[in-house]
Scaffold this motif. Sequence first.
Motif, PDB file in Angstrom:
ATOM      1  N   GLU A  64      17.674  34.402  10.981  1.00 44.73           N
ATOM      2  CA  GLU A  64      16.877  34.184  12.196  1.00 44.73           C
ATOM      3  C   GLU A  64      15.528  33.554  11.846  1.00 44.73           C
ATOM      4  O   GLU A  64      15.053  32.663  12.536  1.00 44.73           O
ATOM      5  N   GLN A  89      14.332  29.921  13.064  1.00 45.33           N
ATOM      6  CA  GLN A  89      13.077  29.733  13.796  1.00 45.33           C
ATOM      7  C   GLN A  89      12.197  28.704  13.091  1.00 45.33           C
ATOM      8  O   GLN A  89      11.554  27.880  13.729  1.00 45.33           O
ATOM      9  N   TYR A 101      13.613  25.323  13.895  1.00 43.50           N
ATOM     10  CA  TYR A 101      13.312  25.020  15.297  1.00 43.50           C
ATOM     11  C   TYR A 101      11.837  24.645  15.446  1.00 43.50           C
ATOM     12  O   TYR A 101      11.493  23.689  16.148  1.00 43.50           O
ATOM     13  N   LEU A 102      10.960  25.376  14.783  1.00 43.48           N
ATOM     14  CA  LEU A 102       9.519  25.127  14.887  1.00 43.48           C
ATOM     15  C   LEU A 102       9.172  23.729  14.389  1.00 43.48           C
ATOM     16  O   LEU A 102       8.354  23.033  14.993  1.00 43.48           O
TER      17      LEU A 102
END
Length: 151
Positions: free
Chosen positions: A6, A10, A13-14
Amino acid sequence: MMITREFLAQYVYLDSYIKSIRRRLKYFENHPVLSEHGVVSGSMRVFPYAQCHFVVSAPNVKSDEERKKIVNQLIIDLKGNEQLYEDMKLDIEIFIEGLDKIEDKAIMRLKYIDKWTDERIGAELGYDRSTISKKIDKIIGKNEVSHNSHS
């Protein structure tokens, strides 16, 4: 440092979100405020009073104010997300340095620091894409298991 799937998702994605903010800011830089204009009728001040048409233009103040607010918010979002991204990257680098195997370090560094695709990493190290993906899952899985057993 606990690095989970996760956390890495993230982080990826960031990176994408930061690029999106930069694209939006670039759009505002490259597309200045449009002015509004119209034609006004009038006449000359001296005789003979001939009818004339004048084009009048000015920036749309409301849209300019809204635009400045949007740009300022994007700049704030960009700075905050860049700082978070750099902090996450540092955590990942610390995690990578703590790995035992040189190959694991190389794979994780190429994937998450250098942002290589699994295909490219595989080509570099002599594996196919799916083997790289499995190796990454194994590295992360080992970390999650060792962290949970120490808790």
